[in-house]
Structures are given as structure tokens and as C-alpha cells.
Design a protein around this motif. Structure first.
Motif, PDB file in Angstrom:
ATOM      1  N   ALA A 101       0.959  -1.420   0.123  1.00  0.00           N
ATOM      2  CA  ALA A 101      -0.020   0.458   0.652  1.00  0.00           C
ATOM      3  C   ALA A 101       0.844   1.436  -0.278  1.00  0.00           C
ATOM      4  O   ALA A 101       1.173   2.242  -0.638  1.00  0.00           O
ATOM      5  CB  ALA A 101      -1.159  -0.038   1.357  1.00  0.00           C
ATOM      6  N   ALA A 102       1.948   1.080   1.199  1.00  0.00           N
ATOM      7  CA  ALA A 102       2.895   2.791   1.060  1.00  0.00           C
ATOM      8  C   ALA A 102       3.609   2.925  -0.256  1.00  0.00           C
ATOM      9  O   ALA A 102       3.806   3.515  -1.087  1.00  0.00           O
ATOM     10  CB  ALA A 102       3.859   2.521   1.789  1.00  0.00           C
ATOM     11  N   SER A 103       4.063   1.130  -0.869  1.00  0.00           N
ATOM     12  CA  SER A 103       4.410   1.952  -2.363  1.00  0.00           C
ATOM     13  C   SER A 103       3.501   2.562  -3.500  1.00  0.00           C
ATOM     14  O   SER A 103       4.049   2.449  -4.301  1.00  0.00           O
ATOM     15  CB  SER A 103       5.129   0.425  -2.998  1.00  0.00           C
ATOM     16  OG  SER A 103       6.261  -0.821  -1.727  1.00  0.00           O
ATOM     17  N   LEU A 104       2.459   1.602  -3.089  1.00  0.00           N
ATOM     18  CA  LEU A 104       1.435   2.080  -4.652  1.00  0.00           C
ATOM     19  C   LEU A 104       0.827   3.515  -3.583  1.00  0.00           C
ATOM     20  O   LEU A 104       1.554   3.949  -4.995  1.00  0.00           O
ATOM     21  CB  LEU A 104       0.270   1.332  -4.365  1.00  0.00           C
ATOM     22  CG  LEU A 104       0.656  -0.243  -5.027  1.00  0.00           C
ATOM     23  CD1 LEU A 104      -0.878  -0.732  -4.474  1.00  0.00           C
ATOM     24  CD2 LEU A 104       0.230   0.328  -6.761  1.00  0.00           C
ATOM     25  N   ALA A 105       1.074   4.036  -2.824  1.00  0.00           N
ATOM     26  CA  ALA A 105       0.890   5.756  -2.956  1.00  0.00           C
ATOM     27  C   ALA A 105       1.852   6.438  -3.529  1.00  0.00           C
ATOM     28  O   ALA A 105       1.801   7.323  -3.710  1.00  0.00           O
ATOM     29  CB  ALA A 105       0.664   5.603  -1.010  1.00  0.00           C
ATOM     30  N   ASN A 106       3.556   5.789  -2.699  1.00  0.00           N
ATOM     31  CA  ASN A 106       4.408   6.651  -3.609  1.00  0.00           C
ATOM     32  C   ASN A 106       4.360   6.784  -4.687  1.00  0.00           C
ATOM     33  O   ASN A 106       4.964   8.023  -4.965  1.00  0.00           O
ATOM     34  CB  ASN A 106       5.866   6.109  -2.722  1.00  0.00           C
ATOM     35  CG  ASN A 106       5.879   6.382  -1.358  1.00  0.00           C
ATOM     36  OD1 ASN A 106       5.001   7.204  -0.564  1.00  0.00           O
ATOM     37  ND2 ASN A 106       6.868   5.176  -0.339  1.00  0.00           N
ATOM     38  N   ALA A 107       4.434   5.553  -4.802  1.00  0.00           N
ATOM     39  CA  ALA A 107       4.600   5.332  -6.780  1.00  0.00           C
ATOM     40  C   ALA A 107       3.424   6.212  -7.662  1.00  0.00           C
ATOM     41  O   ALA A 107       3.764   6.989  -8.510  1.00  0.00           O
ATOM     42  CB  ALA A 107       4.438   3.722  -7.425  1.00  0.00           C
ATOM     43  N   GLY A 108       2.371   6.526  -6.670  1.00  0.00           N
ATOM     44  CA  GLY A 108       1.352   7.315  -7.661  1.00  0.00           C
ATOM     45  C   GLY A 108       1.854   9.090  -7.550  1.00  0.00           C
ATOM     46  O   GLY A 108       1.516   9.378  -8.097  1.00  0.00           O
ATOM     47  N   GLY A 109       1.594   9.288  -5.988  1.00  0.00           N
ATOM     48  CA  GLY A 109       2.365  10.984  -5.795  1.00  0.00           C
ATOM     49  C   GLY A 109       3.933  11.073  -6.564  1.00  0.00           C
ATOM     50  O   GLY A 109       3.774  11.928  -7.590  1.00  0.00           O
ATOM     51  N   CYS A 110       4.792  10.071  -7.386  1.00  0.00           N
ATOM     52  CA  CYS A 110       5.183  10.936  -7.352  1.00  0.00           C
ATOM     53  C   CYS A 110       5.249   9.975  -9.552  1.00  0.00           C
ATOM     54  O   CYS A 110       6.173  10.769 -10.554  1.00  0.00           O
ATOM     55  CB  CYS A 110       6.526   9.230  -7.394  1.00  0.00           C
ATOM     56  SG  CYS A 110       7.348   9.312  -6.054  1.00  0.00           S
ATOM     57  N   ALA A 111       4.218   9.288  -9.449  1.00  0.00           N
ATOM     58  CA  ALA A 111       3.741   9.512 -11.315  1.00  0.00           C
ATOM     59  C   ALA A 111       3.399  10.689 -11.785  1.00  0.00           C
ATOM     60  O   ALA A 111       3.433  11.684 -12.868  1.00  0.00           O
ATOM     61  CB  ALA A 111       2.889   8.212 -11.587  1.00  0.00           C
ATOM     62  N   LEU A 112       2.951  11.033 -10.369  1.00  0.00           N
ATOM     63  CA  LEU A 112       1.830  12.771 -10.593  1.00  0.00           C
ATOM     64  C   LEU A 112       2.939  13.396 -10.969  1.00  0.00           C
ATOM     65  O   LEU A 112       2.243  14.796 -11.854  1.00  0.00           O
ATOM     66  CB  LEU A 112       1.239  13.039  -9.575  1.00  0.00           C
ATOM     67  CG  LEU A 112      -0.104  14.062  -9.335  1.00  0.00           C
ATOM     68  CD1 LEU A 112      -1.679  13.535 -10.810  1.00  0.00           C
ATOM     69  CD2 LEU A 112      -0.889  13.978  -7.807  1.00  0.00           C
ATOM     70  N   ASP A 113       3.754  13.638  -9.600  1.00  0.00           N
ATOM     71  CA  ASP A 113       4.937  14.831  -9.945  1.00  0.00           C
ATOM     72  C   ASP A 113       6.102  14.352 -11.896  1.00  0.00           C
ATOM     73  O   ASP A 113       6.784  15.635 -11.942  1.00  0.00           O
ATOM     74  CB  ASP A 113       5.569  14.489  -9.522  1.00  0.00           C
ATOM     75  CG  ASP A 113       5.237  15.134  -7.361  1.00  0.00           C
ATOM     76  OD1 ASP A 113       4.901  15.943  -7.660  1.00  0.00           O
ATOM     77  OD2 ASP A 113       6.157  14.704  -6.750  1.00  0.00           O
ATOM     78  N   ALA A 114       5.772  13.017 -12.172  1.00  0.00           N
ATOM     79  CA  ALA A 114       6.183  13.374 -13.342  1.00  0.00           C
ATOM     80  C   ALA A 114       5.664  13.267 -14.359  1.00  0.00           C
ATOM     81  O   ALA A 114       5.781  13.334 -15.554  1.00  0.00           O
ATOM     82  CB  ALA A 114       6.875  11.854 -13.970  1.00  0.00           C
ATOM     83  N   GLY A 115       4.237  13.638 -14.718  1.00  0.00           N
ATOM     84  CA  GLY A 115       3.581  14.406 -15.341  1.00  0.00           C
ATOM     85  C   GLY A 115       3.371  13.172 -15.935  1.00  0.00           C
ATOM     86  O   GLY A 115       2.475  12.798 -17.360  1.00  0.00           O
ATOM     87  N   GLN A 116       2.652  12.236 -15.482  1.00  0.00           N
ATOM     88  CA  GLN A 116       2.503  10.217 -15.482  1.00  0.00           C
ATOM     89  C   GLN A 116       0.848  10.643 -15.229  1.00  0.00           C
ATOM     90  O   GLN A 116       0.847   9.942 -13.919  1.00  0.00           O
ATOM     91  CB  GLN A 116       3.218   9.139 -15.025  1.00  0.00           C
ATOM     92  CG  GLN A 116       4.323   9.799 -15.866  1.00  0.00           C
ATOM     93  CD  GLN A 116       5.209   8.055 -15.993  1.00  0.00           C
ATOM     94  OE1 GLN A 116       4.629   7.388 -15.857  1.00  0.00           O
ATOM     95  NE2 GLN A 116       6.691   8.165 -16.338  1.00  0.00           N
TER      96      GLN A 116
END
Length: 226
Positions: free
Chosen positions: A143-158
Motif C-alpha cells: 500500500a505504501a509503495s503504491l501510494a508513493n508510486a502514485g504521488g511520484c507519477a503525478l510529479d512526473a506528469g504520468q
């Protein structure tokens, strides 16, 4: 962003629920077992000193743990956390990467390095490490990995990936504060301000307010004319 690096299933002493009768001669007669116990104790003491903001002593204990077991990632993760707390981001990154290289199958360790990359200006690169962390569908850190990935994907424009990862994270952990705040940001990007309001309100109910979430709430309410 960060996942807790030191695994929570480590226990000092006997197995939980086990009744021990008499002295434990196995530790006295087994140098490796004694070293493992001492290693865990050093990490516990390091964490305790961090909690007291005594970073110098915390680092001493973390390095003592490393001397006992230089192949275990937890001592490096602890040192990375200490360096980060002290404001030494570059040193923290080096140590998080070292831990990830030592434990290429451990989701929490991989996610820690991904989170460091994302927080230090490399959101797209961080997604490679989150993908490695997410390769284990049974990980306790999923769950934490998914949350981190989602937030960082947002920062990356994905944005498409961001929304998918964040919704998966919230399915597993509905009160994940970072996922809720990131979903509010995502809704703002799509102009869905009522939905964004619902996510920031859930975020404020899940954990203490931060400057970033309050600024986001102000932005959303201004867009809603309130």
C-alpha cells in the motif's frame, strides 16, 4: 513518503507468546545468535535516539549495527534516515541505494530509495524502483509503495498511472495520508474540485495537517468560491 525501513517483525528476546523456562543457554553457546541479538539491539537503540533527536548517538549505534552485519540493509536504512533527518540529503540517498542493492527483493527497502529519488527531483527515475517494489504482490509494504508510486507519477506528469496507483493504494489502505493528498492534487489537475474537496477532507481526518495539505485545501476552496 518514506516507508519505515527497519522491519517491524523483528523481536528482541523470545518468540511472542512463547513461555521461556530458565536461562536461554542457546544464546550463550551460539556466537552468531548473540551477534544477531546485539545487531537488533543496536538498531533499537539507534531508533530510540532518533526519537530523542540525538542524531550523533543514533548514528553511532547504527554504525555499530553495520559492523556486526554489513550485508543487512536495515543498518544502512537507519543511517540514511538519520542523515536525512539531519539535512544531509546526498548522504541519505547514497545509503538508501546501498540498502536497495543489498536487498533487491525487499519492497520496503526499494520503496525507500524510490521515495528519496522522488523527493530529490527525480520522480520519473523513482518509478523504476517502485515497480521493483511492487513486483511482490504479497508485500506488507504494498500500500505504501503504491501510494508513493502514485504521488511520484503525478510529479512526473504520468497522470493515468498516478490515478491507478493511488486508487489501488486506497483500496488497500483507505486512510493512507499521502495517497489521499495526492488524489486531491490529481482531482485539482482534472478540474474536479468537489471530488478534490472530499479527498483533502479525508486526508485531514486521517493525519495531522501539514503546510502542503492546508495550501492545497485553500486552493480547492478558492476554486469552489468558498
Amino acid at each position: 513518503l518514506l516507508v519505515v525501513g527497519c522491519r517491524r517483525d523483528i523481536r528482541i528476546g523470545g518468540i511472542k507468546g512463547e513461555e521461556k523456562v530458565g536461562p536461554d543457554y542457546s544464546l550463550r553457546d551460539d556466537p552468531k545468535a548473540r551477534a544477531r541479538m546485539q545487531y537488533r539491539e543496536y538498531l533499537r537503540l539507534a531508533g530510540d535516539r532518533v526519537g530523542k533527536n540525538d542524531l550523533v548517538e543514533a548514528m553511532k549505534f547504527a554504525r555499530s549495527a553495520e559492523k556486526l552485519d554489513s550485508r543487512s540493509p536495515d543498518a544502512f536504512t537507519m543511517q540514511a534516515g538519520i542523515e536525512g533527518t539531519g539535512g544531509n540529503a546526498a548522504a541519505a540517498g547514497t545509503l538508501y541505494r546501498k540498502a536497495a542493492e543489498l536487498a533487491p527483493q525487499r519492497a520496503d527497502v526499494l520503496s525507500n530509495y524510490g521515495a528519496w529519488l522522488c523527493g530529490n527531483g527525480h520522480p520519473a527515475e523513482s518509478l523504476v524502483w517502485f515497480d521493483r517494489a511492487l513486483a511482490d504482490p504479497q508485500s506488507n509494504a504494498r500500500a505504501a509503495s503504491l501510494a508513493n508510486a502514485g504521488g511520484c507519477a503525478l510529479d512526473a506528469g504520468q497522470n493515468e498511472r498516478a490515478e491507478q496507483n493511488l486508487r489501488e493504494a486506497l483500496d488497500l489502505a483507505p486512510d493512507n495520508a499521502y495517497a489521499l493528498e495526492s488524489m486531491a492534487r490529481n482531482e485539482v489537475l482534472h478540474g474536479r474540485y468537489f471530488e478534490a474537496r472530499a479527498f483533502y477532507q479525508r486526508r485531514l481526518a486521517a493525519a495531522p495537517a501539514t503546510v502542503s495539505v492546508l495550501q492545497l485545501a485553500i486552493q480547492i476552496e478558492e476554486r469552489l468560491g468558498d
